[in-house]
Design an enzyme around this catalytic site. Structure first.
Site, PDB file in Angstrom:
ATOM      1  N   THR A 189       0.865  -1.178   0.000  1.00  0.00           N
ATOM      2  CA  THR A 189       0.000   0.000   0.000  1.00  0.00           C
ATOM      3  C   THR A 189       0.901   1.228   0.000  1.00  0.00           C
ATOM      4  O   THR A 189       1.991   1.207   0.571  1.00  0.00           O
ATOM      5  CB  THR A 189      -0.934   0.062   1.222  1.00  0.00           C
ATOM      6  OG1 THR A 189      -0.120   0.170   2.378  1.00  0.00           O
ATOM      7  CG2 THR A 189      -1.806  -1.158   1.313  1.00  0.00           C
ATOM      8  N   GLU A 334      -5.852  -3.629  -0.210  1.00  0.00           N
ATOM      9  CA  GLU A 334      -6.242  -4.797   0.580  1.00  0.00           C
ATOM     10  C   GLU A 334      -7.468  -5.507   0.018  1.00  0.00           C
ATOM     11  O   GLU A 334      -7.828  -6.599   0.451  1.00  0.00           O
ATOM     12  CB  GLU A 334      -6.559  -4.369   2.038  1.00  0.00           C
ATOM     13  CG  GLU A 334      -5.343  -3.918   2.833  1.00  0.00           C
ATOM     14  CD  GLU A 334      -5.038  -2.435   2.672  1.00  0.00           C
ATOM     15  OE1 GLU A 334      -5.451  -1.830   1.658  1.00  0.00           O
ATOM     16  OE2 GLU A 334      -4.377  -1.863   3.560  1.00  0.00           O
ATOM     17  N   LYS A 443     -13.472  15.269  15.033  1.00  0.00           N
ATOM     18  CA  LYS A 443     -14.330  14.913  16.171  1.00  0.00           C
ATOM     19  C   LYS A 443     -14.490  16.142  17.054  1.00  0.00           C
ATOM     20  O   LYS A 443     -13.661  16.432  17.902  1.00  0.00           O
ATOM     21  CB  LYS A 443     -13.729  13.734  16.930  1.00  0.00           C
ATOM     22  CG  LYS A 443     -13.738  12.493  16.039  1.00  0.00           C
ATOM     23  CD  LYS A 443     -13.120  11.276  16.664  1.00  0.00           C
ATOM     24  CE  LYS A 443     -13.297  10.102  15.704  1.00  0.00           C
ATOM     25  NZ  LYS A 443     -12.126   9.280  15.518  1.00  0.00           N
ATOM     26  N   TRP A 448     -19.164  14.042  14.743  1.00  0.00           N
ATOM     27  CA  TRP A 448     -18.199  13.903  13.660  1.00  0.00           C
ATOM     28  C   TRP A 448     -18.501  14.885  12.524  1.00  0.00           C
ATOM     29  O   TRP A 448     -19.654  15.061  12.131  1.00  0.00           O
ATOM     30  CB  TRP A 448     -18.230  12.477  13.092  1.00  0.00           C
ATOM     31  CG  TRP A 448     -17.631  11.440  14.008  1.00  0.00           C
ATOM     32  CD1 TRP A 448     -17.284  11.606  15.318  1.00  0.00           C
ATOM     33  CD2 TRP A 448     -17.334  10.072  13.680  1.00  0.00           C
ATOM     34  NE1 TRP A 448     -16.774  10.442  15.833  1.00  0.00           N
ATOM     35  CE2 TRP A 448     -16.801   9.476  14.847  1.00  0.00           C
ATOM     36  CE3 TRP A 448     -17.454   9.295  12.538  1.00  0.00           C
ATOM     37  CZ2 TRP A 448     -16.397   8.144  14.896  1.00  0.00           C
ATOM     38  CZ3 TRP A 448     -17.059   7.967  12.583  1.00  0.00           C
ATOM     39  CH2 TRP A 448     -16.521   7.402  13.750  1.00  0.00           C
TER      40      TRP A 448
HETATM   41  P1  ADP Z   1      -3.555   3.971   0.322  1.00  0.00           P
HETATM   42  O1  ADP Z   1      -4.511   3.459   1.378  1.00  0.00           O
HETATM   43  O2  ADP Z   1      -2.143   3.727   0.659  1.00  0.00           O
HETATM   44  O3  ADP Z   1      -3.850   5.364  -0.136  1.00  0.00           O
HETATM   45  P2  ADP Z   1      -4.998   2.551  -1.715  1.00  0.00           P
HETATM   46  O4  ADP Z   1      -4.772   2.819  -3.124  1.00  0.00           O
HETATM   47  O5  ADP Z   1      -5.211   1.153  -1.298  1.00  0.00           O
HETATM   48  O6  ADP Z   1      -3.758   3.069  -0.980  1.00  0.00           O
HETATM   49  O7  ADP Z   1      -6.150   3.502  -1.245  1.00  0.00           O
HETATM   50  C1  ADP Z   1      -7.328   3.077  -0.649  1.00  0.00           C
HETATM   51  C2  ADP Z   1      -8.110   4.247  -0.161  1.00  0.00           C
HETATM   52  O8  ADP Z   1      -8.341   5.177  -1.213  1.00  0.00           O
HETATM   53  C3  ADP Z   1      -9.482   3.886   0.325  1.00  0.00           C
HETATM   54  O9  ADP Z   1      -9.482   3.368   1.630  1.00  0.00           O
HETATM   55  C4  ADP Z   1     -10.207   5.228   0.217  1.00  0.00           C
HETATM   56  O10 ADP Z   1      -9.944   6.051   1.321  1.00  0.00           O
HETATM   57  C5  ADP Z   1      -9.586   5.842  -1.000  1.00  0.00           C
HETATM   58  N1  ADP Z   1     -10.473   5.638  -2.152  1.00  0.00           N
HETATM   59  C6  ADP Z   1     -10.428   4.656  -3.064  1.00  0.00           C
HETATM   60  N2  ADP Z   1     -11.414   4.806  -3.968  1.00  0.00           N
HETATM   61  C7  ADP Z   1     -12.113   5.910  -3.613  1.00  0.00           C
HETATM   62  C8  ADP Z   1     -13.263   6.601  -4.134  1.00  0.00           C
HETATM   63  N3  ADP Z   1     -13.892   6.195  -5.229  1.00  0.00           N
HETATM   64  N4  ADP Z   1     -13.679   7.703  -3.487  1.00  0.00           N
HETATM   65  C9  ADP Z   1     -13.060   8.149  -2.379  1.00  0.00           C
HETATM   66  N5  ADP Z   1     -11.987   7.559  -1.838  1.00  0.00           N
HETATM   67  C10 ADP Z   1     -11.511   6.446  -2.438  1.00  0.00           C
END
Ligand code: ADP
Length: 544
Positions: A189, A334, A443, A448
């Site tokens: 990640t 993940e 918060k 929230w």
């Molecule tokens: P990292 O967590 O390291 O940034 P990832 O590419 O796995 O790497 O990112 C996952 C995160 O990206 C998600 O948990 C979410 O917060 C964000 N994300 C993914 N797709 C979307 C979306 N369509 N809209 C908003 N946030 C998104």
């Protein structure tokens, strides 16, 4: 009593064999480093992947060995994907945009035995060689003999030319059968949340994810479609598209390293692409190019966007100016990565205008095969009313159970759910909408506030280019929102006028207590706002 059906391991090699046998000449098109086009079909990919396995065997690569890649989306990279996994080794895609310290950490943590490297990243090897010499024994440059660059390996490290080792190899190889739970690929990640962590996919998880992602209400990857993943193959397997295309026979168009608006427009139109997938930043660049050049997208019907929130402008502009539908997916490394997709049910078919856009901003419905729920701070499940928001948890066969090197199951709660780190609502039709990241939500006095909602409103101000809202500690309310904005080129921002755009849009207590105008905002290697840096700098803004 067990059923009396045939049992067969769900292997990545069987996806490839299907593609080769039933979609032998379906287009697999790549733009090369030199800008020329390379074309072949799935029968060729399969044949060359066998040849590559034989070459990798000569390098001493065996089962469970990690084969790292530092490469753009192109055919040699695709061959490494299938050869490494198919032979029972592990294809480890590395994000070359990360800081070299992180890349060195990842390569050592994964214990990569060989690296396949695009010409663009040859200088990286010079920087990294000494730091990765304990594990990496071979570096294979993804090019022909004439293009071989000067690479400075560490003592004992061998450097090869991909085309040369391929020529010296043969195709005398039969894909082996093994347990479908065998590890197939590894992806770290990108580290918005600290040190990169490895997600170790299996053949089974990849196979099931490819099936689910191909369905009509997701990619709708029919044999008559042509799909261009702008999302890199080094970022969560290009959202599974290289597998989905072999499975369905949809054309696969790989863009190489030029991802600017002009290069993409040419490629999309020349190759009759019908669906293209990537992050919002790419689509903003494409939109800007289309607007200034006056060009039209001639074949694209759908743009899949994901990775971060969709700006409303994308949905409106592509629909009104290009007749293209912008569809949103949500996922994470993940989750292999696709978790939800926003495709309409019957009830949403008639939506128009602002209602259409509002709905398009939702992240979508869960893919069949996995499940999701939202819970409050005490773990109690919240209703699907589109109002209540809480921590989003997911469960299913293509979701990680632990990070690479950790105990199986260690990333799950006691009931087997994985906490995504996202905060969201789910509406009565099952459409999930992210309201924040758990650590970004503000918060305030026990309630929230969504930082994303506040950011989306701030960017509707005519002078604001980008906005970030973070929680800043507050003596009375625990935390209060602090808004940072950057101006559009040639504009200046009047902070008070930014607060005006919130009028009537959010509850008064949601309003940021301060607006700071800054020159730029920090981003991660994947282009997301780096709020950790901002929090470190401004967490005590209201305390002083
Ligand atoms: P990292 O967590 O390291 O940034 P990832 O590419 O796995 O790497 O990112 C996952 C995160 O990206 C998600 O948990 C979410 O917060 C964000 N994300 C993914 N797709 C979307 C979306 N369509 N809209 C908003 N946030 C998104």
């Amino acid at each position: 009593m067990l059923g009396l059906m045939q049992s067969q391991n769900l292997l990545i090699s069987s996806i490839l064999k299907h593609g080769a046998r039933h979609h032998a000449s379906a287009p697999v098109v790549s733009r090369t480093h030199e800008g020329t086009m390379h074309r072949y079909g799935w029968a060729d990919v399969e044949r060359r992947a066998r040849r590559l396995v034989r070459a990798m065997e000569k390098l001493g690569i065996g089962q469970s060995d990690r084969a790292g890649t530092l490469a753009w989306n192109a055919y040699r990279h695709l061959e490494v994907y299938y050869a490494a996994s198919g032979m029972g080794a592990i294809c480890h895609t590395i994000n070359p945009r990360l800081h070299p310290d992180d890349i060195a950490y990842i390569i050592n943590h994964a214990s990569d035995r060989v690296l396949f490297v695009d010409l663009s990243f040859a200088p990286l090897i010079d920087v990294l060689a000494d730091r990765i010499k304990d594990c990496v024994r071979d570096v294979v440059m993804l090019c022909d003999a004439a293009s071989m660059p000067e690479v400075k390996p560490a003592p004992g490290m061998r450097v090869h030319c991909y085309d040369t080792i391929m020529e010296a190899s043969d195709e005398d190889y039969i894909w082996p059968d093994f347990d479908e739970n065998t590890a197939s690929a590894l992806c770290y990640t990108s580290g918005t949340t600290g040190r990169p962590k490895g997600v170790l996919y299996s053949h089974r998880s990849t196979f099931l994810h490819a099936y689910a992602a191909s369905m009509p209400d997701v990619l709708c990857a029919r044999a008559s479609e042509r799909i261009l993943p702008v999302v890199p193959m080094f970022h969560v397997n290009a959202w599974g598209i290289p597998y989905a295309c072999a499975l369905t026979g949809a054309g696969l168009i790989l863009p190489g390293r030029h991802l600017d608006g002009a290069s993409l427009t040419t490629l999309l139109n020349d190759e009759n692409v019908t669906l293209t997938c990537g992050v919002p930043t790419i689509w903003m660049g494409l939109l800007q190019h289309l607007r200034t050049s006056g060009e039209k997208l001639t074949s694209v019907k759908r743009i899949m966007t994901g990775g971060s929130a969709t700006p409303p402008l994308l949905v409106e502009a592509f629909r009104d100016e290009q007749g293209v539908n912008v569809e949103q997916g949500w996922g994470m490394t993940e989750l292999s990565p696709v978790g939800t997709y926003n495709a309409p049910k019957e009830a949403q078919l008639g939506l128009e205008g602002a209602a259409f856009v509002k709905h398009a901003l939702k992240q979508g419905r869960i893919l069949a095969g996995i499940d999701m729920k939202i819970v409050d701070g005490n773990g109690k499940e919240l209703p699907w009313d589109g109002e209540a928001f809480g921590d989003l948890k997911v469960k299913g066969p293509w979701i990680a159970s632990a990070y690479f090197g950790d105990e199986p199951g260690s990333a799950l709660d006691e009931d087997g759910w994985f906490a995504t780190g996202d905060v969201s609502t789910i509406d009565p039709d099952g459409f999930m909408e992210i309201t924040d990241r758990s650590k970004d939500v503000i918060k305030s006095g026990g309630e929230w506030i969504s930082s994303i909602a506040l950011e989306n409103i701030a960017v509707s101000h005519p002078d604001v280019l980008e906005a970030a809202v973070i929680a800043s500690r507050h003596p009375k309310w625990d935390e209060r929102p602090l808004l940072l904005v950057t101006p559009k080129p040639g504009r200046s921002i009047d902070a008070a006028s930014v607060l005006k755009v919130y009028e009537g849009q959010v509850a008064k207590w949601w309003l940021p207590d301060a607006v700071l105008v800054v020159d730029e905002l920090p981003h991660t290697a994947t282009g997301k706002l780096q709020k950790t840096t901002l929090r470190a700098a401004y967490k005590d803004y209201y305390m002083t």
